[in-house]
Design an enzyme around this catalytic site. Structure first.
Site, PDB file in Angstrom:
ATOM      1  N   GLY A 138       0.513  -1.226   0.373  1.00 54.97           N
ATOM      2  CA  GLY A 138       0.327   0.208   0.371  1.00 54.97           C
ATOM      3  C   GLY A 138       0.614   1.264  -0.178  1.00 54.97           C
ATOM      4  O   GLY A 138       2.327   1.390  -0.162  1.00 54.97           O
ATOM      5  N   GLU A 155     -18.976   9.298   0.478  1.00 57.19           N
ATOM      6  CA  GLU A 155     -18.799   9.599  -0.944  1.00 57.19           C
ATOM      7  C   GLU A 155     -19.364   8.341  -1.635  1.00 57.19           C
ATOM      8  O   GLU A 155     -19.813   8.864  -2.759  1.00 57.19           O
ATOM      9  CB  GLU A 155     -17.196   9.223  -1.262  1.00 57.19           C
ATOM     10  N   ASP A 181      -2.044   2.059   8.128  1.00 55.48           N
ATOM     11  CA  ASP A 181      -2.659   1.934   8.838  1.00 55.48           C
ATOM     12  C   ASP A 181      -3.228   0.651  10.006  1.00 55.48           C
ATOM     13  O   ASP A 181      -3.999   1.131  11.342  1.00 55.48           O
ATOM     14  CB  ASP A 181      -4.093   1.373   8.178  1.00 55.48           C
ATOM     15  N   ALA A 191      -4.298   8.086   3.737  1.00 54.19           N
ATOM     16  CA  ALA A 191      -3.232   7.969   2.693  1.00 54.19           C
ATOM     17  C   ALA A 191      -1.691   9.510   3.320  1.00 54.19           C
ATOM     18  O   ALA A 191      -0.996   8.384   3.120  1.00 54.19           O
ATOM     19  CB  ALA A 191      -3.529   8.484   1.471  1.00 54.19           C
TER      20      ALA A 191
END
Lengths: 430, 430
Positions: free
Chosen positions: B11, B169, B298, B314
């Site tokens: 990630g 969203e 995370d 992020a």
């Protein structure tokens, strides 16, 4: 009283019939398809090979049709048709028609060995394309991980059963991807060593083309590292490879591009079908005794022009779709029906970068020019401007960067919990 | 003797650590991830809502990293880590390390009700995004098909559990899609009547933002037809809807954007974890007693800057990744470690067309300017030029045509044979 036209299947035939009938005050069209999109089949192999994304070759049928006032698009499954009561039985109830257009296409056929499908998926829809992509890319990952050389060889072996256009395009793409693209990305394996086989039962591949072009295609495939085995009927497919009579190839990935068979709904409707389940049609594509029922596309067996059935190709399906639409309009005007005539658009197959073959009547050529022709024709026939722009852009990008699109492995199973061995893309979590 | 750095998880953290360490002669990097791609998480909801394709936000880790001479990318599952012998146990064998970087992210958490997942998928990977898209679009198809008005209402009801950025969203996209795009494509239903709920246990949505912005976001959501239920803890989720204490909403589609939990590998490694399974780290992101083991993203619980753990965003993960890489390089030079400091990049959430909120320290704004800021920032942070070009192009196209991307329903099951009720995209074939 509006004429009710029911179209089953949103492929080239069904979609083009619908387009001809769109925005007519005197006609009410209902299009039924099990999927919610129209698929540009000729480029499906590019989704499987990650050269294009799903959205590049598929469009929801609604976007394309449901804008019209006389058109209803329904996602559903047709179980059977009652020709006498003119009723279509679906999983969401019965639908009555004045005209029925059936264009349900074909599915892969394993010659009575359906258990082979698990080991050798076919390529007819987006779900299968995703699965083929997953298998091909997983094989390279497994090869990179393992230290067992025999296992590695097996993972780097790909067998494509069937030497028609789809088989050739799949094999060519794997050859090109392994030779030019993947070689940069792996450190423990040399993707250039990938073994690729086309196993074809007939004595040559691309039987639909003239022998000269099919032998040229064979040469081009060989340059990409694809070995073509002709006169080789597969006698068994298992998790570890394929058996061809006494010969055997150990392969982690086997892809099926051989036989096809039409929906068995023809039989269920009590109509005459040929060996592959295609419905035998009259010169006007209607079924005997039922001028109000048309069959089109791969599902139709139309022999009145050449004596042999027209091949299952996009141009045939497209022209049949338009013809059926016009014939229905002609009926309403009381015109006498003309018989369907297929205007030969020729045929082409692409093998790889700058490699393709084109056959149009007596004009035959291959190489870069054929490849360009292939590109122009396919961009032209794409269903929307958006698709043309984005497909062309991606091809251009890949051509100059020698890269392919995103070779993503997307697992089938989205669930995370309730599985000891989750397959999900969740980093290292067990 | 080269230093062996093993990175688990590709990630934002793992990828950026790898980038810092790339092309170093004295370091050998092995990156292990269960998936073969780096995912740009912040735009994942757009794949679920068909605004973007999978390939637009994901890139195979190999394309991004394996070009380096000192980098090996392996697709595999990490089972456990032996901190004493400095060994990572994976499903493809053991891997030894001198430095270990763990950044495995988080998964959705159903507060001990994992059976809810089946009825309310979360959104953390591409497979889940595809599944959410499938469910949302299937609901509209079912509503168009049915004549039962109660059933239709249920199909046109969407509940999003959780009012964080992802929930907002998702809800905003469904609201926008149903109000502006889908309304053109259905004839028997009015997608404008779609009911959308955000169910949030706290007393306001977007708790990470200041109250003023979260109330503005609520207003913007209302304009798109989204009803925000705060102080509403879900007590049960089933196939027909959600129970909120005494209240109930009948909904065919429930999406989960609520709790998250880190991989339990922290516990398995015998490390101290917080309530949500995050591993408690030192000021230099290492684990107590093991300066050679870093945790980032995370999965890390870093409280040394603000007293409370840094949020799972992020920018945090990205900065931690770079910091870990630099710290390893500093070690090799014999430098004293500095402690990690997160440079606040602010935060933003988008609600819909021209609708977003931005909070950067004391600067707060919303509306079209915030929305433009959101676009610029996200395009800038996309991993490759190819992604930037194609994402921007598609956003532009959709913006001016008021259209979304291809709302394709791709079934999970690619098989055709051996199923009485095939789910495949095979036209009308039973």
């Amino acid at each position: 009283m509006k004429k009710r036209v029911v179209i089953v299947g949103g492929g080239f035939t069904g979609f083009n019939t619908a387009k001809v009938l769109s925005n007519r005050k005197d006609i009410e069209v209902t299009l039924i398809d099990r999927k919610n999109y129209h698929l540009f089949q000729p480029l499906l192999y590019q989704v499987a090979m990650a050269a294009l994304g799903e959205g590049d070759i598929a469009t929801p049928l609604r976007n394309m049709l449901a804008g019209n006032d006389n058109m209803t698009v329904l996602k559903g499954i047709v179980r059977n048709v009652n020709l006498e009561s003119k009723t279509v039985h679906t999983d969401f109830g019965d639908v009555e028609y004045d005209y029925l257009v059936m264009a349900c296409g074909v599915q892969h056929h394993y010659f009575g060995n359906n258990q082979w499908e698990e080991f050798a998926p076919g390529l007819k829809n987006l779900a299968q394309a995703t699965e083929i992509r997953r298998r091909v890319m997983e094989a390279y990952e497994a090869a990179e991980r393992t230290h067992d050389l025999i296992e590695r060889k097996k993972q780097l072996t790909f067998v494509i059963v069937g030497g028609g256009p789809t088989g050739v395009e799949l094999a060519g793409s794997i050859g090109e991807m392994s030779r030019f693209t993947l070689s940069k990305f792996y450190r423990h394996i040399d993707p250039k060593l990938t073994r690729i086989f086309i196993v074809e039962a007939a004595d040559r591949i691309l039987g639909g083309f003239c022998p000269e072009l099919s032998s040229r295609a064979t040469r081009e495939l060989e340059k990409l590292g694809v070995q073509v085995w002709t006169s080789s009927a597969v006698s068994n497919v298992d998790a570890d490879g394929v058996q061809i009579g006494k010969e055997r190839i150990e392969a982690a990935t086997v892809l099926w591009a051989a036989g096809v068979q039409a929906s068995d709904i023809g039989k269920r409707m009590g109509l005459e079908t040929d060996r592959t389940g295609r419905i035998v049609v009259e010169p006007d594509l209607s079924v005997p005794g039922h001028p109000e029922v048309f069959i089109g596309g791969d599902q139709a067996c139309f022999t009145h022009q050449t004596g042999s059935p027209l091949p299952g190709m996009a141009p045939v399906a497209l022209q049949e779709g338009r013809y059926i639409g016009r014939t229905i309009l002609g009926d309403l005007k009381g015109q006498v029906r003309k018989q369907f005539k297929y205007r030969d658009k020729g045929q082409m197959a692409t093998i790889g970068r700058n490699k393709a073959i084109v056959e149009f009547k007596n004009i035959r050529f291959d190489g870069a020019l054929a490849w360009l022709t292939w590109i122009v024709v396919h961009i032209y026939y794409l269903s929307t401007y958006r698709h043309r722009v984005f497909v062309l852009a991606q091809w251009g990008w890949s051509y100059f960067t020698f890269g392919f699109g995103a070779r993503l492995i997307v697992n089938k199973d989205w669930r995370f919990y309730g599985k000891e061995e989750s397959n999900e893309d969740d980093g290292c979590r067990k």
